[in-house]
Write a protein that holds these residues in place. Structure first.
Motif, PDB file in Angstrom:
ATOM      1  N   CYS A  88       4.665  -0.591   2.733  1.00 33.75           N
ATOM      2  CA  CYS A  88       3.963   0.692   2.633  1.00 33.75           C
ATOM      3  C   CYS A  88       4.825   1.823   2.226  1.00 33.75           C
ATOM      4  CB  CYS A  88       3.393   1.088   4.053  1.00 33.75           C
ATOM      5  SG  CYS A  88       2.462   2.519   3.939  1.00 33.75           S
ATOM      6  N   ALA A  89       4.517   2.406   1.075  1.00 33.91           N
ATOM      7  CA  ALA A  89       5.197   3.682   0.587  1.00 33.91           C
ATOM      8  C   ALA A  89       4.597   4.768   1.057  1.00 33.91           C
ATOM      9  CB  ALA A  89       4.882   3.808  -0.960  1.00 33.91           C
ATOM     10  N   VAL A  90       5.618   5.765   1.744  1.00 35.51           N
ATOM     11  CA  VAL A  90       5.117   6.801   2.436  1.00 35.51           C
ATOM     12  C   VAL A  90       5.383   8.112   1.736  1.00 35.51           C
ATOM     13  CG1 VAL A  90       5.624   8.030   4.731  1.00 35.51           C
ATOM     14  CG2 VAL A  90       5.646   5.476   4.466  1.00 35.51           C
ATOM     15  N   SER A  91       4.506   9.133   1.778  1.00 33.41           N
ATOM     16  CA  SER A  91       4.657  10.147   0.892  1.00 33.41           C
ATOM     17  C   SER A  91       4.358  11.351   1.738  1.00 33.41           C
ATOM     18  CB  SER A  91       3.606  10.365  -0.262  1.00 33.41           C
ATOM     19  OG  SER A  91       4.266   9.548  -1.268  1.00 33.41           O
ATOM     20  N   MET A  92       4.398  12.805   1.256  1.00 34.29           N
ATOM     21  CA  MET A  92       4.285  13.968   2.359  1.00 34.29           C
ATOM     22  C   MET A  92       2.575  13.685   2.695  1.00 34.29           C
ATOM     23  SD  MET A  92       5.906  17.280   0.002  1.00 34.29           S
ATOM     24  CE  MET A  92       5.090  16.737  -1.333  1.00 34.29           C
ATOM     25  N   PRO A  93       2.202  13.993   4.053  1.00 40.33           N
ATOM     26  CA  PRO A  93       3.290  14.722   5.118  1.00 40.33           C
ATOM     27  C   PRO A  93       3.735  13.709   6.060  1.00 40.33           C
ATOM     28  CG  PRO A  93       1.182  15.122   5.736  1.00 40.33           C
ATOM     29  CD  PRO A  93       0.932  14.015   4.457  1.00 40.33           C
ATOM     30  N   PHE A  94       3.848  12.293   5.727  1.00 40.49           N
ATOM     31  CA  PHE A  94       3.958  11.258   6.778  1.00 40.49           C
ATOM     32  C   PHE A  94       5.420  11.161   6.846  1.00 40.49           C
ATOM     33  CE2 PHE A  94      -0.074  10.638   4.891  1.00 40.49           C
ATOM     34  CZ  PHE A  94      -0.836  11.144   6.143  1.00 40.49           C
ATOM     35  N   MET A 127       0.999  -1.242  -0.008  1.00 41.39           N
ATOM     36  CA  MET A 127      -0.150   0.038   0.127  1.00 41.39           C
ATOM     37  C   MET A 127       0.682   1.311   0.014  1.00 41.39           C
ATOM     38  SD  MET A 127      -1.265  -0.017   4.118  1.00 41.39           S
ATOM     39  CE  MET A 127      -1.623   1.756   4.015  1.00 41.39           C
ATOM     40  N   SER A 128       0.162   2.444  -0.183  1.00 37.52           N
ATOM     41  CA  SER A 128       0.766   3.638   0.039  1.00 37.52           C
ATOM     42  C   SER A 128      -0.067   4.761   0.924  1.00 37.52           C
ATOM     43  CB  SER A 128       1.148   4.196  -1.132  1.00 37.52           C
ATOM     44  OG  SER A 128      -0.214   4.797  -2.007  1.00 37.52           O
ATOM     45  N   LEU A 129       0.707   5.498   1.699  1.00 40.00           N
ATOM     46  CA  LEU A 129      -0.029   6.574   2.424  1.00 40.00           C
ATOM     47  C   LEU A 129       0.657   7.944   2.089  1.00 40.00           C
ATOM     48  CD1 LEU A 129       0.080   5.084   6.282  1.00 40.00           C
ATOM     49  CD2 LEU A 129      -2.003   5.449   4.945  1.00 40.00           C
ATOM     50  N   ALA A 130      -0.439   8.889   1.575  1.00 39.57           N
ATOM     51  CA  ALA A 130      -0.298  10.300   1.101  1.00 39.57           C
ATOM     52  C   ALA A 130      -1.337  10.902   1.523  1.00 39.57           C
ATOM     53  CB  ALA A 130       0.208  10.180  -0.309  1.00 39.57           C
ATOM     54  N   ALA A 131      -1.036  12.278   1.674  1.00 36.27           N
ATOM     55  CA  ALA A 131      -2.063  13.263   1.858  1.00 36.27           C
ATOM     56  C   ALA A 131      -2.830  13.451   0.677  1.00 36.27           C
ATOM     57  CB  ALA A 131      -1.561  14.582   2.309  1.00 36.27           C
ATOM     58  N   ARG A 132      -2.173  13.518  -0.620  1.00 33.29           N
ATOM     59  CA  ARG A 132      -3.115  13.373  -1.882  1.00 33.29           C
ATOM     60  C   ARG A 132      -2.520  12.154  -2.591  1.00 33.29           C
ATOM     61  NH1 ARG A 132      -0.823  19.404  -3.488  1.00 33.29           N
ATOM     62  NH2 ARG A 132      -1.514  20.425  -1.392  1.00 33.29           N
ATOM     63  N   SER A 157      12.177  22.079   3.147  1.00 32.63           N
ATOM     64  CA  SER A 157      12.910  21.420   4.245  1.00 32.63           C
ATOM     65  C   SER A 157      12.244  20.267   4.736  1.00 32.63           C
ATOM     66  CB  SER A 157      12.933  22.725   4.937  1.00 32.63           C
ATOM     67  OG  SER A 157      11.657  22.997   5.698  1.00 32.63           O
ATOM     68  N   GLY A 158      11.534  19.525   4.121  1.00 35.65           N
ATOM     69  CA  GLY A 158      10.875  18.439   4.603  1.00 35.65           C
ATOM     70  C   GLY A 158      11.518  17.049   4.305  1.00 35.65           C
ATOM     71  N   GLY A 159      10.819  16.122   4.265  1.00 28.35           N
ATOM     72  CA  GLY A 159      11.339  14.637   4.063  1.00 28.35           C
ATOM     73  C   GLY A 159      12.248  14.565   2.689  1.00 28.35           C
ATOM     74  N   MET A 160      11.576  15.080   1.582  1.00 28.13           N
ATOM     75  CA  MET A 160      12.096  14.798   0.162  1.00 28.13           C
ATOM     76  C   MET A 160      13.432  15.818   0.048  1.00 28.13           C
ATOM     77  SD  MET A 160      11.873  13.100  -2.480  1.00 28.13           S
ATOM     78  CE  MET A 160      12.810  13.003  -3.983  1.00 28.13           C
ATOM     79  N   ALA A 200      -0.980  -7.425  -4.522  1.00 31.55           N
ATOM     80  CA  ALA A 200      -2.088  -6.654  -5.112  1.00 31.55           C
ATOM     81  C   ALA A 200      -1.273  -5.174  -4.122  1.00 31.55           C
ATOM     82  CB  ALA A 200      -3.560  -6.812  -4.703  1.00 31.55           C
ATOM     83  N   TYR A 201      -1.741  -4.086  -4.665  1.00 29.57           N
ATOM     84  CA  TYR A 201      -1.276  -2.675  -4.295  1.00 29.57           C
ATOM     85  C   TYR A 201      -2.302  -1.676  -4.224  1.00 29.57           C
ATOM     86  CZ  TYR A 201       2.116   1.133  -3.588  1.00 29.57           C
ATOM     87  OH  TYR A 201       2.694   2.274  -3.278  1.00 29.57           O
ATOM     88  N   LYS A 202      -2.509  -0.907  -3.210  1.00 27.84           N
ATOM     89  CA  LYS A 202      -3.431   0.022  -3.186  1.00 27.84           C
ATOM     90  C   LYS A 202      -3.218   1.414  -2.443  1.00 27.84           C
ATOM     91  CE  LYS A 202      -8.113   1.386  -2.824  1.00 27.84           C
ATOM     92  NZ  LYS A 202      -7.707   2.695  -2.327  1.00 27.84           N
ATOM     93  N   ALA A 203      -3.485   2.330  -2.916  1.00 27.39           N
ATOM     94  CA  ALA A 203      -3.056   3.833  -2.180  1.00 27.39           C
ATOM     95  C   ALA A 203      -4.076   4.162  -1.321  1.00 27.39           C
ATOM     96  CB  ALA A 203      -3.134   4.629  -3.307  1.00 27.39           C
ATOM     97  N   PHE A 204      -3.713   4.736  -0.292  1.00 21.16           N
ATOM     98  CA  PHE A 204      -4.777   5.518   0.857  1.00 21.16           C
ATOM     99  C   PHE A 204      -4.340   6.693   1.282  1.00 21.16           C
ATOM    100  CE2 PHE A 204      -4.739   0.591   1.115  1.00 21.16           C
ATOM    101  CZ  PHE A 204      -6.316   0.464   1.494  1.00 21.16           C
ATOM    102  N   THR A 205      -5.247   7.205   2.039  1.00 20.50           N
ATOM    103  CA  THR A 205      -4.808   8.510   2.945  1.00 20.50           C
ATOM    104  C   THR A 205      -5.162   7.954   4.183  1.00 20.50           C
ATOM    105  OG1 THR A 205      -4.600  10.862   3.209  1.00 20.50           O
ATOM    106  CG2 THR A 205      -6.656   9.788   2.440  1.00 20.50           C
ATOM    107  N   THR A 206      -4.898   9.090   5.269  1.00 23.06           N
ATOM    108  CA  THR A 206      -5.520   8.643   6.783  1.00 23.06           C
ATOM    109  C   THR A 206      -5.152  10.015   7.606  1.00 23.06           C
ATOM    110  OG1 THR A 206      -5.017   7.188   8.590  1.00 23.06           O
ATOM    111  CG2 THR A 206      -3.056   8.212   7.467  1.00 23.06           C
TER     112      THR A 206
END
Length: 273
Positions: free
Chosen positions: A63-69, A13-18, A130-133, A39-45
């Protein structure tokens, strides 16, 4: 042939704000081509702690992690590996029997693309964000031998901290820019102000290299302006492919061939059916 989804199917899965579709399309197409029961599914939380508990409880493999996590997730993990520990930023989580380990594949992707583009270490750079990326980019630049650089961030505490960690300067505004421009902010990202320029036309004109970490849309205003001005460019979409490939390897233990990678990337971008 990929087995039909059943009780033995492993979920990633992945977690992202968008949440976007790129990762889901890339990973799922590779599962299909390689016959892997995943199987792979995108989510926000709005409940990051609950999401991590769910990953453990349900045996979700990765789990892939994107902004802001990317930074907020760190206290919820059991350990950090490699560059994630050095950078203090996570974009990938691997679940081994309930033990969650954080990785950072943004770093390796960024360094690889800088090498491919032949970006000279002696060129000064301006890194916006200045964030994670931004941490992953700053680490990649420092480790390639870049010494003349400025972190541009309105958050003084985070901007100074990032600059001090890697031996660069910090300032609030872009100013006259530099030979290498890097946008590591959400400026121009889908779901926000997609018409905004991360750097002004004047600053872009004075540069030689433009690096865009935003992957959606594939052509941000910054990237489009830089290409129109004849600059060397590194696109967020290219970063997305390389970092997603390393995630795929971490989750499955399988490294696809070049043809499969190219096809999955084209499919993820909507270029092929």
């Amino acid at each position: 042939m990929k087995p039909p989804i059943g009780r033995d199917t492993r979920l990633c899965m992945s977690l992202a704000a968008r949440p976007g579709n790129f990762g889901s399309r890339f990973h799922n197409r590779l599962y299909e081509r390689l016959g892997l029961d995943y199987a792979y599914k995108a989510f926000t939380t709005n409940d990051l702690d609950g999401a991590m508990r769910g990953i453990r409880a349900l045996g979700i493999r990765g789990c892939a992690v994107s902004m802001p996590f990317k930074e907020a997730v760190i206290p919820l993990l059991d350990s950090l590996a490699g560059s994630a520990a050095t950078i203090d930023s996570v974009n990938t989580i691997v679940n081994d029997d309930g033990r969650l380990t954080g990785y950072n594949t943004d770093y390796s992707a960024m360094r690889d693309l800088l090498d491919r583009a032949g970006v000279a270490p002696e060129l000064p750079f301006s890194l916006r964000g200045s964030g994670g990326m931004a941490k992953a980019v700053a680490a990649a630049l420092r480790d390639r031998g870049h010494r003349r650089g400025t972190v541009v961030a309105r958050n003084a505490d985070k901007g100074r901290a990032l600059a001090n960690t890697y031996g660069f300067d910090w300032q609030v505004e872009v100013g006259d820019g530099a030979a290498v421009l890097v946008n590591a902010t959400p400026i121009g990202m889908s779901g926000g102000d997609e018409t905004a320029l991360a750097f002004t036309p004047h600053v872009i004109a004075r540069s030689a290299v433009a690096i865009e970490v935003v992957a959606l849309p594939a052509e941000t205003p910054f990237l489009r302006a830089a290409r129109a001005a004849g600059k060397v460019t590194i696109a967020g979409a290219d970063i997305a492919v390389l970092q997603a490939l390393e995630q795929f390897v971490l989750y499955t233990g399988v490294r696809p061939g070049d043809d499969d990678i190219a096809h999955a990337a084209a499919f993820a971008r909507g270029e092929v059916d």
